[in-house]
Design an enzyme around this catalytic site. Structure first.
Site, mmCIF file in Angstrom:
data_model
loop_
_atom_site.group_PDB
_atom_site.id
_atom_site.type_symbol
_atom_site.label_atom_id
_atom_site.label_comp_id
_atom_site.label_asym_id
_atom_site.label_seq_id
_atom_site.Cartn_x
_atom_site.Cartn_y
_atom_site.Cartn_z
ATOM 1 N N TRP A 101 0.830 -1.204 0.000
ATOM 2 C CA TRP A 101 0.000 0.000 0.000
ATOM 3 C C TRP A 101 0.867 1.259 0.000
ATOM 4 O O TRP A 101 0.549 2.235 -0.670
ATOM 5 C CB TRP A 101 -0.976 0.001 1.165
ATOM 6 C CG TRP A 101 -1.970 -1.118 1.079
ATOM 7 C CD1 TRP A 101 -2.158 -2.129 1.971
ATOM 8 C CD2 TRP A 101 -2.924 -1.349 0.025
ATOM 9 N NE1 TRP A 101 -3.148 -2.969 1.542
ATOM 10 C CE2 TRP A 101 -3.629 -2.517 0.354
ATOM 11 C CE3 TRP A 101 -3.228 -0.681 -1.165
ATOM 12 C CZ2 TRP A 101 -4.637 -3.038 -0.467
ATOM 13 C CZ3 TRP A 101 -4.237 -1.194 -1.981
ATOM 14 C CH2 TRP A 101 -4.929 -2.356 -1.629
ATOM 15 N N ASP A 171 -1.411 6.666 6.392
ATOM 16 C CA ASP A 171 -2.517 5.784 6.012
ATOM 17 C C ASP A 171 -2.754 4.838 7.188
ATOM 18 O O ASP A 171 -1.907 4.000 7.499
ATOM 19 C CB ASP A 171 -2.118 4.997 4.754
ATOM 20 C CG ASP A 171 -3.147 3.935 4.342
ATOM 21 O OD1 ASP A 171 -4.158 3.768 5.051
ATOM 22 O OD2 ASP A 171 -2.917 3.273 3.308
ATOM 23 N N LYS A 195 -11.883 -1.576 6.758
ATOM 24 C CA LYS A 195 -11.037 -2.495 7.511
ATOM 25 C C LYS A 195 -11.509 -2.566 8.961
ATOM 26 O O LYS A 195 -11.776 -3.630 9.481
ATOM 27 C CB LYS A 195 -9.571 -2.051 7.460
ATOM 28 C CG LYS A 195 -9.032 -1.835 6.050
ATOM 29 C CD LYS A 195 -8.816 -3.147 5.293
ATOM 30 C CE LYS A 195 -8.736 -2.953 3.794
ATOM 31 N NZ LYS A 195 -7.558 -2.278 3.306
HETATM 32 C C1 LIG Z 1 -7.062 -1.822 2.051
HETATM 33 C C2 LIG Z 1 -6.023 -0.790 2.157
HETATM 34 C C3 LIG Z 1 -5.897 0.230 1.196
HETATM 35 C C4 LIG Z 1 -6.761 0.306 -0.051
HETATM 36 O O1 LIG Z 1 -8.072 0.598 0.289
HETATM 37 P P1 LIG Z 1 -9.174 0.875 -0.826
HETATM 38 O O2 LIG Z 1 -10.249 1.543 -0.024
HETATM 39 O O3 LIG Z 1 -9.571 -0.436 -1.393
HETATM 40 O O4 LIG Z 1 -8.600 1.780 -1.844
HETATM 41 C C5 LIG Z 1 -4.927 1.182 1.398
HETATM 42 N N1 LIG Z 1 -4.123 1.156 2.474
HETATM 43 C C6 LIG Z 1 -4.222 0.192 3.405
HETATM 44 C C7 LIG Z 1 -3.312 0.220 4.584
HETATM 45 C C8 LIG Z 1 -5.165 -0.805 3.279
HETATM 46 O O5 LIG Z 1 -5.254 -1.773 4.209
#
Ligand SMILES: *Cc1c(COP(=O)(O)O)cnc(C)c1O
Length: 360
Positions: A101, A171, A195
């Site tokens: 990511w 993030d 998540k």
């Molecule tokens: C799942 C995830 C993403 C991507 O998320 P989307 O909403 O599908 O774009 C980005 N960063 C992390 C840490 C993730 O776990």
């Protein structure tokens, strides 16, 4: 009705209480004769929903008044572009690459400016967090970017990097609201909610006000400017209303459980059950350096791909869903977000113990 223990990395398990409440309110939300899906986002009813959600999130995370909370769409991945478009005033940024990511975010930022990777743990399949105490941060970097909890590899920063005065962007998709955070250490915190908070379709951005300006990269679309959404209280256009409503319920659920300090304690207890087992197991091994282990995503392997597949299959038959590791790394991964009850983790550990006894 029977519910499984869902160890998916995302979309992931939600609190049963929240799902039940939403079901009860599905046809007639608090006497208004319609569901939240059907109501105007300009209605008084929805205004209360979004304002309460924001207030509860502010309380949970102790968000200072000089930070805006935005409820946006496009997933976490849209932020990979939105961040450089809005924050790259000098056209430069530093990225720490701790997994897929972070790498994707970095690659996207390269489309917009001079994004440099200043550290990486790719040399050991992202199984650790690099030492970030004295990185070669660039003088002209507009921000330093991290992925705080690496969903796929199961690592988490235990101390934030020394950004040498630069704005920290993080993030937190897979560790959102899993433990207390000091928001003042960041310029921008964001995460997709699917998540650890709510249904897919909402991304929450917490951004310091001075970073929200009209000075964005040329060509930045109106919808991708933080200012557009900050000025409109996340109601510039139709927001992901139902998703925000569910997030609001999860915030109330977290408050009722004692907030983030209590969640941290609970999450540590849950993770310890699995990590203690992995440390003593003769069949299963954790794949992450101990001091960098995530409380949310626990990857493990047997060392034999066939046996891994067999484990995933038998676990599924026993009611443990989605234990297969990410398609790029194989093995297994148990995601044990806030809403995974400790009983689920205990049952999984017991199942692993039985499996081990049969196969060693
Ligand atoms: C799942 C995830 C993403 C991507 O998320 P989307 O909403 O599908 O774009 C980005 N960063 C992390 C840490 C993730 O776990």
């Amino acid at each position: 009705m029977s519910r499984v223990y869902n160890f998916s990395a995302g979309p992931a398990v939600l609190p049963e209480e929240v799902l039940k409440e939403a079901a009860e309110e599905m046809l007639d939300y608090r006497g208004c004769g319609m569901s939240v899906m059907e109501m105007s986002h300009r209605s008084k009813m929805f205004e209360t929903i979004i304002q309460e959600a924001e207030a509860d999130l502010r309380e949970l995370m102790n968000i200072p008044a000089n930070y805006k909370v935005l409820f946006l769409q496009g997933g976490a991945s849209q932020q990979f572009a939105m961040i450089p478009m809005n924050l790259m005033k000098n056209g430069a940024a530093d990225y720490i690459i701790t997994g897929q990511w972070a790498k994707k975010a970095w690659q996207e930022a390269c489309l917009y400016g001079d994004a440099k990777a200043v550290a990486s743990s790719a040399d050991k399949t992202f199984s650790y967090i690099p030492d970030c105490s004295d990185l070669p941060i660039h003088e002209n970097a507009d921000y330093v970017y991290i992925c705080e909890n690496n969903t796929i590899y199961g690592t988490k920063y235990k101390t934030l990097p020394n950004t040498k005065g630069k704005t920290l962007v993080s993030d937190v998709s897979s560790c959102f609201l899993s433990e207390p955070v000091d928001v003042t250490k960041y310029g921008l915190i964001y995460g997709g909610v699917q998540k650890n908070i709510g249904p897919a379709g909402v991304v929450i951005v917490i951004i310091r006000e001075d970073l929200i300006t009209e000075d964005v990269l040329p060509g930045t679309p109106t919808m991708l400017r933080y200012k557009t959404h900050a000025d409109a209280g996340s109601l510039y256009n139709t927001p992901p209303a139902y998703g925000i409503y569910i997030c609001g319920k999860v915030f109330k659920w977290l408050k009722a459980r004692g907030g983030l300090a209590a969640m941290k304690e609970y999450n540590e207890k849950k993770a310890k059950i699995l990590y203690d087992f992995l440390d003593e197991s003769r069949l299963f091994k954790g794949t992450v350096r101990k001091e960098d282990r995530s409380l949310m995503n626990v990857p493990f392997v047997t060392g034999d791909a066939e046996l891994d597949a067999r484990f995933v299959k038998e676990a599924k038959e026993a009611g443990f869903e989605n234990l297969k590791g990410h398609r790029t790394v194989g093995g297994m991964r148990a995601s044990i977000y806030n809403a995974m009850p400790i009983e689920g983790v205990e049952a999984l550990a017991a199942f692993m113990r039985d499996f081990e006894a049969k196969h060693i």
